[in-house]
Design an enzyme around this catalytic site. Structure first.
Site, PDB file in Angstrom:
ATOM      1  CG  HIS A  68      -2.042   0.983   1.150  1.00 29.23           C
ATOM      2  ND1 HIS A  68      -3.322   0.697   1.567  1.00 29.23           N
ATOM      3  CD2 HIS A  68      -2.093   2.252   0.680  1.00 29.23           C
ATOM      4  CE1 HIS A  68      -4.096   1.761   1.377  1.00 29.23           C
ATOM      5  NE2 HIS A  68      -3.361   2.716   0.838  1.00 29.23           N
ATOM      6  CG  HIS A  70      -0.738   6.745  -1.821  1.00 30.43           C
ATOM      7  ND1 HIS A  70      -1.955   6.714  -2.443  1.00 30.43           N
ATOM      8  CD2 HIS A  70      -0.928   6.194  -0.589  1.00 30.43           C
ATOM      9  CE1 HIS A  70      -2.860   6.185  -1.615  1.00 30.43           C
ATOM     10  NE2 HIS A  70      -2.259   5.856  -0.487  1.00 30.43           N
ATOM     11  CG  LEU A  71       4.872   4.729  -6.254  1.00 31.42           C
ATOM     12  CD1 LEU A  71       5.370   3.790  -7.339  1.00 31.42           C
ATOM     13  CD2 LEU A  71       5.974   4.991  -5.234  1.00 31.42           C
ATOM     14  CG  ASN A 102      -4.600   8.129  -4.431  1.00 31.44           C
ATOM     15  OD1 ASN A 102      -3.590   7.468  -4.645  1.00 31.44           O
ATOM     16  ND2 ASN A 102      -4.813   8.743  -3.284  1.00 31.44           N
ATOM     17  CG  HIS A 240      -5.764   2.377   5.439  1.00 36.48           C
ATOM     18  ND1 HIS A 240      -7.124   2.388   5.525  1.00 36.48           N
ATOM     19  CD2 HIS A 240      -5.450   2.980   4.263  1.00 36.48           C
ATOM     20  CE1 HIS A 240      -7.625   2.979   4.456  1.00 36.48           C
ATOM     21  NE2 HIS A 240      -6.632   3.343   3.669  1.00 36.48           N
ATOM     22  CG  ASP A 313      -1.909   4.772   3.592  1.00 39.45           C
ATOM     23  OD1 ASP A 313      -1.820   5.005   2.372  1.00 39.45           O
ATOM     24  OD2 ASP A 313      -2.864   5.171   4.291  1.00 39.45           O
ATOM     25  CG  HIS A 317       0.998  14.913   1.369  1.00 47.07           C
ATOM     26  ND1 HIS A 317       0.146  14.996   0.296  1.00 47.07           N
ATOM     27  CD2 HIS A 317       0.443  14.022   2.220  1.00 47.07           C
ATOM     28  CE1 HIS A 317      -0.893  14.195   0.491  1.00 47.07           C
ATOM     29  NE2 HIS A 317      -0.732  13.583   1.653  1.00 47.07           N
TER      30      HIS A 317
END
Lengths: 432, 308
Positions: A68, A70-71, A102, A240, A313, A317
């Site tokens: 899990h 996010h790239l 996403n 999660h 997860d 940012h």
């Protein structure tokens, strides 16, 4: 070319191995494990051994898998690119990662999946397995082309971050995905219950004057998805997990023999909602940090196997997303480079044994995603993580290879660090 | 006593001694506002910026008057929109203001924790003039000053706070302050307006107005925000007023010498009936406003080194 790794404690939950062995790699595969391979191998073909690495005192495990992450690429390259994300992965000891859809555009189509895979292949560090969207643009109304996405290379489906509120759609998704052997990863959150919440609902949201997200926002959806999986005789993976009630629901479902699997993230067994008293946006994450009782239940769920996997997860940012008022800040923690360190605390505190932890960080995610990974069996891909269990280190976000410096763990003391990440027989990270 | 704080962010952080010291200092400033020439030179050459991200008449005016009566230069910045909408981050605004070397920045913001973010960034003193549903420390201080004047002491009093506790920063700051000062605090409102685990703040919780105000020395009514109706916090103003409006009839449940407070602006006929709001024998609403100026004068004075 051969690579011989000697002297380490080998832990391979798939083969129930936990002993001091040597491992021989050739052409990207594990070709032999055994005692004193240096001597026996040398006698036959010494000249072929181009490298021998002495790993005395180290722990050698099947390459860690984070299911899990996010790239952010395509679309949010200022937060992370596939290149920086994958570099962070191998730095954190991960040989394979699954990345959530996403992005912008959402990975709901073959072209985006192929783009991610091509970019990852160019970087050639960790294996990258895209997760496709369940619904078009993750809007929760129309299914994506699961078959086409699978052919393009996705390993699972999820509308992560945009929970599928329509139970009818989720039912169809589970049925259709199951026929293709694609797992559904459900981000369980009833958005009418979480509403405009920004932290766990409880005493601390009350005193901080922040809108709360109740535990039932997660639990109600887990209960729903378990019921759908049961009715349709399919499977579901719960992303999660953060609450005690969620652990109980999943435990009960497993006891009834249902095909339900689950993951949690290191911050859910490490941090509590009381940490938000400083209004530090690095602690803002969705689902939110919960209470002492929940943290305890997550640990219990990990220990008894209710929770199959640890996945961080990873949600990098930019500064602009986090350096604002708490309620406007983005959710997420840049986690790939602290996940193992935090998870090792479960061993230090005797909640998990080494084999149990490695199963949750390698074998189990491989099984859930149907990847031929997570083991050191002869013939397997030579994806290996080597850990120095005693090495102390301090988290410093400025040294993160991820573009996301958003971590509530900055400055934290850790014990145990990755020293080698080997993917397909090649050393991709060397921290010796 | 020397006042050591850089900022006033919430009542939660203040000790009983500090609260008493602020209130005593405020009492000494009360008289200035009664003079024909309502100005002393105490803060001459000091600059106070009122940075208001949320509409406010009472609090902003009160801070401005407080600053002006002490001869500080007061500057008002009002923005009806959040920093996100405005396009400049709060951090950038803060750094720009800091570069102009003010002495105190008073901030009101709809986001809880915004004053804390500001305080962590700039070297100037920050006064929280209300942040989201978190705290409104100057309101609680002026409320305590009003109660103290009327009742002599706060210790041992029963104070009932009625209304939308969940969304009220006034309630939170007063709960901290009043319980620290020895009052027993009860809160009441429909269950949808009572935040989770509120009893852990050391208050008694009731779901009926009558139960909460029985035997009370002080009743504090909170403003009902009409837009909450859309969030299904309550079904209608009519029903709310029928059960939670303080009126001639139900106020009799409280002590004979009860005082009735309201942070304003009041919704006449919703949470408080006009005859109670206007009754000088129990209503201290305008007295609260009067004390507000003195409390804010005291804080500006103490934060700019007045106690040294």
């Amino acid at each position: 070319m051969k690579l011989l790794l000697t002297g380490a404690r080998i832990i391979d939950p798939a083969q129930k191995i936990d002993s001091r062995l040597d491992v021989l790699l050739e052409n990207g595969r594990i070709i032999k494990t055994g005692n004193n391979l240096a001597r026996s191998t040398r006698s036959k073909d010494t000249e072929k051994i181009t490298e021998l690495i002495d790993l005395e005192g180290m722990i050698l495990v099947p390459g860690l898998i984070d299911m899990h992450t996010h790239l952010r690429e395509p679309g949010y390259e200022y937060k992370e690119t596939i290149a920086t994300g994958v570099t962070a992965a191998v730095t954190g000891g991960f040989t394979s990662i699954a990345c959530m859809p996403n992005t912008n555009p959402i990975n709901d189509n073959r072209a985006t999946t192929e783009f991610i895979r091509r970019k990852a292949a160019e970087v050639a560090l960790a294996n990258v397995y895209p997760v496709g969207a369940i619904s078009r643009n993750s809007e929760g109304s129309q299914l994506t082309e699961f078959w086409d996405l699978k052919e393009a290379g996705i390993v699972a489906l999820s509308d992560d971050g945009k929970p599928v509120m329509n139970a009818g759609l989720m039912r169809r998704a589970m049925e259709y995905a199951h026929s293709l052997q694609l797992p559904i990863i459900s981000h369980c959150e009833d958005i009418h219950l979480s509403a405009n919440g920004v932290m766990n609902e409880g005493y601390y949201s009350t005193i901080l004057g922040l809108n709360g997200i109740p535990a039932i926002a997660e639990e109600a959806m887990i209960a729903r998805d378990i019921l759908i999986a049961e009715f349709t005789k399919t499977a579901v993976h719960i992303a999660h997990v953060s609450t005690a009630g969620s652990v109980r629901l999943i435990r009960d479902a497993k006891a009834r023999g249902l095909k339900v699997t689950a993951e949690t993230a290191p911050h859910y067994f490490t941090l509590k909602d009381e940490s938000l008293q400083s209004y530090d946006t690095n602690f803002k994450v969705n689902p939110p940090l919960r209470t002492e009782r929940d943290v305890h239940a997550i640990k219990e769920g990990l220990a008894d196997g209710t929770i199959d996997a640890i996945a961080c997860d990873h949600a990098p940012h930019g500064r602009t997303d986090k350096e604002v008022e708490f309620e406007y800040a983005a959710n997420g923690i840049s986690g790939l480079e602290t996940s193992l360190g935090l998870s090792l605390n479960l061993i230090h505190s005797k909640i998990l044994t080494w084999p149990e932890l490695i199963a949750r960080m390698s074998l189990n995610p491989a099984r859930i995603l149907n990847l031929p990974k997570g083991t050191l069996v002869t013939g397997a891909d030579a994806d290996i993580t080597v850990i120095d269990p005693l090495r102390p280190w301090t988290v410093d976000v400025q040294t993160f290879r991820s573009r996301g410096k958003n971590s509530p763990f900055n400055g934290r003391q850790m014990q145990g660090k990755v020293i080698l990440t080997i993917v397909g027989g090649e050393i991709k990270y060397d921290g010796r | 006593m020397k006042f050591e704080r850089k900022d006033i962010l919430g009542i939660k952080d203040l000790s009983v001694d500090e609260i008493n010291f602020i209130l005593e200092t405020a009492e000494s400033f009360l008289e200035i506002s009664t003079r024909t020439i309502k100005k002393v030179p105490t803060l001459r050459g000091k600059t106070v910026i009122n940075l208001f991200y949320e509409a406010s008449t009472r609090t902003r005016t009160s801070f401005e008057i407080a600053g002006k009566r002490l001869s500080a230069d007061t500057i008002n910045i009002s923005s009806s929109t959040s920093s996100v909408v405005k396009g400049e981050t709060l951090i950038d605004t803060a750094r720009n203001l800091e570069a102009m070397n003010p002495d105190v920045i008073v901030i009101r913001h709809s986001a809880a924790g915004a004053p804390h973010l500001l305080a962590s960034l700039v070297k100037q003193s920050i006064i929280n003039a209300g942040d989201g549903a978190h705290e409104h420390p100057t309101q609680a201080l002026l409320d305590m000053m009003t109660i103290k004047e009327r009742k002599g002491s706060i210790d041992g009093l029963k104070v009932a706070i009625i209304g939308d506790i969940e969304h009220s920063r006034v309630a939170r700051s007063n709960i901290y302050g009043l319980t620290k000062m020895g009052a027993s605090v009860v809160v009441a409102g429909p269950a949808t307006m009572l935040p989770r685990d509120i009893e852990k703040m050391g208050v008694q919780v009731h779901s009926r107005l009558e139960d909460a105000i029985a035997g009370a020395d002080v009743i504090m009514m909170l403003r009902i925000q009409l837009e909450r109706q859309k969030q299904n916090i309550f079904p209608s103003l009519r029903e709310y007023a029928q059960h939670f409006c303080l009126n001639r009839h139900n106020v009799k449940l409280a002590k004979k010498d009860v005082i009735v407070m309201h942070p304003g602006p009041i919704n006449r006929g919703v949470e408080i009936s006009p005859d109670i709001a206007d009754d000088p024998s129990c209503s201290v609403i305008l007295d609260q406003v009067n004390k507000g100026v003195a409390v804010r004068m005291a804080l500006l004075y103490l934060l700019t080194g007045g106690s040294e």
